[in-house]
Write a protein that holds these residues in place. Sequence first.
Motif, PDB file in Angstrom:
ATOM      1  N   THR A   8       0.852  -1.186   0.000  1.00  0.00           N
ATOM      2  CA  THR A   8       0.000   0.000   0.000  1.00  0.00           C
ATOM      3  C   THR A   8       0.893   1.243   0.000  1.00  0.00           C
ATOM      4  O   THR A   8       2.088   1.152   0.259  1.00  0.00           O
ATOM      5  N   PRO A   9       0.312   2.426  -0.265  1.00  0.00           N
ATOM      6  CA  PRO A   9       1.130   3.645  -0.280  1.00  0.00           C
ATOM      7  C   PRO A   9       1.290   4.291   1.091  1.00  0.00           C
ATOM      8  O   PRO A   9       1.655   5.444   1.192  1.00  0.00           O
ATOM      9  N   SER A 139       3.093  13.082  -6.309  1.00  0.00           N
ATOM     10  CA  SER A 139       2.736  11.690  -6.594  1.00  0.00           C
ATOM     11  C   SER A 139       1.267  11.493  -6.249  1.00  0.00           C
ATOM     12  O   SER A 139       0.906  11.459  -5.075  1.00  0.00           O
ATOM     13  N   THR A 141      -1.484   9.322  -5.656  1.00  0.00           N
ATOM     14  CA  THR A 141      -1.651   7.894  -5.399  1.00  0.00           C
ATOM     15  C   THR A 141      -3.053   7.381  -5.734  1.00  0.00           C
ATOM     16  O   THR A 141      -3.308   6.193  -5.607  1.00  0.00           O
ATOM     17  N   GLY A 144      -1.299   6.502  -9.228  1.00  0.00           N
ATOM     18  CA  GLY A 144       0.125   6.219  -9.353  1.00  0.00           C
ATOM     19  C   GLY A 144       0.836   7.190 -10.268  1.00  0.00           C
ATOM     20  O   GLY A 144       2.049   7.093 -10.485  1.00  0.00           O
ATOM     21  N   SER A 169       3.485  11.422  -0.613  1.00  0.00           N
ATOM     22  CA  SER A 169       3.851  10.046  -0.969  1.00  0.00           C
ATOM     23  C   SER A 169       5.109   9.956  -1.825  1.00  0.00           C
ATOM     24  O   SER A 169       5.436   8.879  -2.334  1.00  0.00           O
ATOM     25  N   LYS A 190       5.349   7.348   5.065  1.00  0.00           N
ATOM     26  CA  LYS A 190       5.513   7.121   3.631  1.00  0.00           C
ATOM     27  C   LYS A 190       6.947   6.681   3.324  1.00  0.00           C
ATOM     28  O   LYS A 190       7.420   5.696   3.851  1.00  0.00           O
ATOM     29  N   CYS A 191       7.647   7.405   2.477  1.00  0.00           N
ATOM     30  CA  CYS A 191       8.911   6.911   1.924  1.00  0.00           C
ATOM     31  C   CYS A 191      10.084   6.889   2.903  1.00  0.00           C
ATOM     32  O   CYS A 191      11.077   6.205   2.642  1.00  0.00           O
ATOM     33  N   TYR A 268      12.521   1.341  -5.124  1.00  0.00           N
ATOM     34  CA  TYR A 268      11.093   1.465  -5.427  1.00  0.00           C
ATOM     35  C   TYR A 268      10.839   1.311  -6.929  1.00  0.00           C
ATOM     36  O   TYR A 268       9.870   0.658  -7.343  1.00  0.00           O
ATOM     37  N   ILE A 296       5.710   4.675  -6.908  1.00  0.00           N
ATOM     38  CA  ILE A 296       5.133   4.527  -5.563  1.00  0.00           C
ATOM     39  C   ILE A 296       4.006   3.501  -5.520  1.00  0.00           C
ATOM     40  O   ILE A 296       3.978   2.615  -4.665  1.00  0.00           O
ATOM     41  N   ILE A 297       3.080   3.590  -6.435  1.00  0.00           N
ATOM     42  CA  ILE A 297       1.932   2.690  -6.481  1.00  0.00           C
ATOM     43  C   ILE A 297       1.462   2.603  -7.931  1.00  0.00           C
ATOM     44  O   ILE A 297       1.620   3.556  -8.704  1.00  0.00           O
ATOM     45  N   GLY A 338       1.061  -1.168  -4.097  1.00  0.00           N
ATOM     46  CA  GLY A 338       2.134  -0.256  -3.735  1.00  0.00           C
ATOM     47  C   GLY A 338       3.490  -0.939  -3.784  1.00  0.00           C
ATOM     48  O   GLY A 338       3.603  -2.162  -3.653  1.00  0.00           O
TER      49      GLY A 338
END
Length: 362
Positions: A8-9, A139, A141, A144, A169, A190-191, A268, A296-297, A338
Amino acid sequence: MSTYKLLTPGPLTVSDSVRAAMDFDHCTWDDEYKQITQDIRQGILDIAQVVDQDYTCVLVQGSGTYGVEALIDTMVSPDDCLMVIRNGVYGDRIKEIADYAKLNVVDCPVAIDQVPDLDQIDQLLIENPQITHVIAVHSETTTGLLNPIEAIADRVKAHDKIFFADTISSFGGIPIDFTNIDGFVGSSNKCIQGVPGFAIVVVKRDLLADRAHNASTLSLDLYGQNQTLDQDHGKWRFTSPTHSVVAFNQALKEFKEEGGVTARHQRYAKNQEILSQGLKALGFKTFIPDLYQGPIITTFLYPEDRDISFQDMYDYIKSRGYVIYPGKLTDIDTFRIGNIGEIYPEDMEKVIAIMKEYLEGK
């Protein structure tokens, strides 16, 4: 309870050491804890490659949306005009926040599978000289899709407007040049690969000083929050999410050990590449054109010759150790997967194998 990894994100799967960091109760007034907050604030500025003399990092209790609302409510006054560039649910949410605050808004809607037209942005700025601020999601989400945030920032600054970016994200997972970005929002989950608990707002100090007491709410006043963080050396105005803070501090250390933004982006992107190619080979299609797809997703369309229930597929994959996301599009049947968190290429290979088994059993 079954255990699984989150595709998931965010929230997302974190490392065991990030999880273990929360196994201790901290006092919010303690100097050691306040120093952790200060280390985080400086660490965020270091990742963005901006300096403390020009920018400040304000931590805000709540999700990333709280940070976006705090930024807008503090930095945009009733006499200003905010242009909202939107091509997904999170851009729509920004407009909703501005509408709730009864701000003057110039809307710039874009097709959900397309990036903004820079010439259209130019034209709107020319036709609406009352615009003072512009905001866009990096980004998105919802799908994506990755918007060209730096190019948008360059166009906006060419018109001498203030530009904000929702990088919730993407911050830490995608290289970003913040030269022409006056303020941006991130999130603890998140990241950087921490857990939910607080939003991250970075804004130019001179702009924030100019908006003292502008906010219409007490708890989302970035100016007031920043004053306390600065003057009391890391003390939050109100109760802070202590466990999330120490987990994030550990996540920052692991982020640096991995190699920072460059290394995390590479991982990623590799995850996304393996996943996308593998599911395409099984008959799935990606919703976003490859040119606009971010790492990311990813949003997938079901094979046209298959009658697949998302819930049935979700349960099958979950029972085998992974959780995916439903689609956010209202008029097209999709699902999302994700690529971020403590997730590696071998996880993508496993998911592809699970999906293959699922399809063979249909």
